[in-house]
Every structure is written in C-alpha cells, then in structure tokens.
Design a protein around this motif. Sequence first.
Motif, PDB file in Angstrom:
ATOM      1  N   ARG A  90      63.658  -3.854 -64.108  1.00 45.08           N
ATOM      2  CA  ARG A  90      64.020  -3.633 -62.696  1.00 45.08           C
ATOM      3  C   ARG A  90      65.452  -3.119 -62.562  1.00 45.08           C
ATOM      4  N   MET A  91      66.364  -3.578 -63.415  1.00 50.71           N
ATOM      5  CA  MET A  91      67.745  -3.118 -63.371  1.00 50.71           C
ATOM      6  C   MET A  91      67.804  -1.622 -63.689  1.00 50.71           C
ATOM      7  N   TYR A  92      67.116  -1.233 -64.742  1.00 47.01           N
ATOM      8  CA  TYR A  92      67.090   0.183 -65.104  1.00 47.01           C
ATOM      9  C   TYR A  92      66.504   1.024 -63.970  1.00 47.01           C
ATOM     10  N   GLN A 120      66.403   5.104 -59.840  1.00 45.75           N
ATOM     11  CA  GLN A 120      65.994   5.546 -58.513  1.00 45.75           C
ATOM     12  C   GLN A 120      67.190   5.910 -57.636  1.00 45.75           C
ATOM     13  N   LEU A 121      68.301   5.223 -57.815  1.00 43.23           N
ATOM     14  CA  LEU A 121      69.508   5.554 -57.063  1.00 43.23           C
ATOM     15  C   LEU A 121      69.990   6.963 -57.418  1.00 43.23           C
ATOM     16  N   TYR A 153      76.455   7.326 -72.138  1.00 42.67           N
ATOM     17  CA  TYR A 153      76.071   6.477 -73.263  1.00 42.67           C
ATOM     18  C   TYR A 153      75.624   5.100 -72.768  1.00 42.67           C
ATOM     19  N   GLU A 154      76.348   4.543 -71.817  1.00 43.73           N
ATOM     20  CA  GLU A 154      76.002   3.217 -71.301  1.00 43.73           C
ATOM     21  C   GLU A 154      74.683   3.243 -70.535  1.00 43.73           C
ATOM     22  N   PHE A 155      74.416   4.338 -69.809  1.00 46.33           N
ATOM     23  CA  PHE A 155      73.126   4.448 -69.132  1.00 46.33           C
ATOM     24  C   PHE A 155      72.011   4.558 -70.161  1.00 46.33           C
ATOM     25  N   LEU A 197      67.320  -0.592 -73.262  1.00 48.49           N
ATOM     26  CA  LEU A 197      67.017  -1.989 -72.945  1.00 48.49           C
ATOM     27  C   LEU A 197      65.701  -2.078 -72.174  1.00 48.49           C
ATOM     28  N   ARG A 198      65.504  -1.159 -71.236  1.00 45.78           N
ATOM     29  CA  ARG A 198      64.248  -1.118 -70.470  1.00 45.78           C
ATOM     30  C   ARG A 198      63.065  -0.790 -71.371  1.00 45.78           C
ATOM     31  N   VAL A 199      63.243   0.139 -72.283  1.00 45.46           N
ATOM     32  CA  VAL A 199      62.158   0.487 -73.209  1.00 45.46           C
ATOM     33  C   VAL A 199      61.805  -0.726 -74.057  1.00 45.46           C
ATOM     34  N   ARG A 200      62.823  -1.436 -74.550  1.00 42.11           N
ATOM     35  CA  ARG A 200      62.563  -2.650 -75.331  1.00 42.11           C
ATOM     36  C   ARG A 200      61.823  -3.681 -74.481  1.00 42.11           C
TER      37      ARG A 200
END
Length: 140
Positions: free
Chosen positions: A36-38, A43-44, A90-92, A98-101
């Motif tokens: 959800r964070m990703y 979406q933003l 890089y951070e995105f 993280l979302r893929v994991r």
Amino acid sequence: MPSIHPSYIEKSNENWACVENLLKQASRFPNVIASRMYYSMFQLVKNFMLYNHENNIDCKELMKMTDDKTTGAHSMVLKCISYMQPSLAYEFRELWDLRVRADYEKANVIREDIDEAYLAWNERRKQWIETFIKIHRLIP
C-alpha cells in the motif's frame, strides 16, 4: 486532457490511510503495508504525470496498473521521479523492490523495513503534495 476515473490522488490518499491504520497494529501485516505504501506513492506520481501536459505521455497507457513489458507504467513513474528529484530515484526503486518482495516473493517484509520506509516516504509524500498543489499539477 482525457477524463480520468477514478482519481489517482483519491486512490493514493486511500492507500496512505491504510498504511497509517495498519502501522498502529503493532507488527501485523508488513507485506500489506509495503504494498500500500508503494502504490500510494506510485499513484501520487501517476496523478502528477497525467496532469503534466509537458510530459507528452499517452494517458491510456499510463492509466494501466500493470508492470509488464506492454505498458511500463511503473518504469514511467520511476523515470518521472528521476526527472523531478534525481536523488530519490534509487530510493523509490528500493520501495518498488520492497513491494515486489511483499507481493510476490516467498520472503516476507519485516517491520523494520516498513518503519524505515514510512519515515522517509511519509515526509516526501507531504512535500510532493504541497509542491504539486503549488505548481498546479494535482488533479483534485
């Protein structure tokens, strides 16, 4: 500009509300929080891109939510972030990984990963929203 339904800013806000609500539940649901964070950040930026006439992006393709080779929406968002704020690309990408994991890999996301990402992206999200409003690049 084509009609966009539903609003990506509404979806982004909804996903961020889920993140904040789930964070209150101790260490439960870290995979869901990561996803959800990703998507809130994705979406933003997608909302910004659809409103930014200078990008010359095919809106029909961008509206698709897939990460396959036919649309490349996630890669387009990463490129947009690279253009807007190169130091965050890089951070995105780390948030994307993280979302893929969280969504696809056997190994689970751990709470420490979530806490670290939330601290960084919560502040960035607020700053981006303020900036997008100031430069009239946010679809209400």
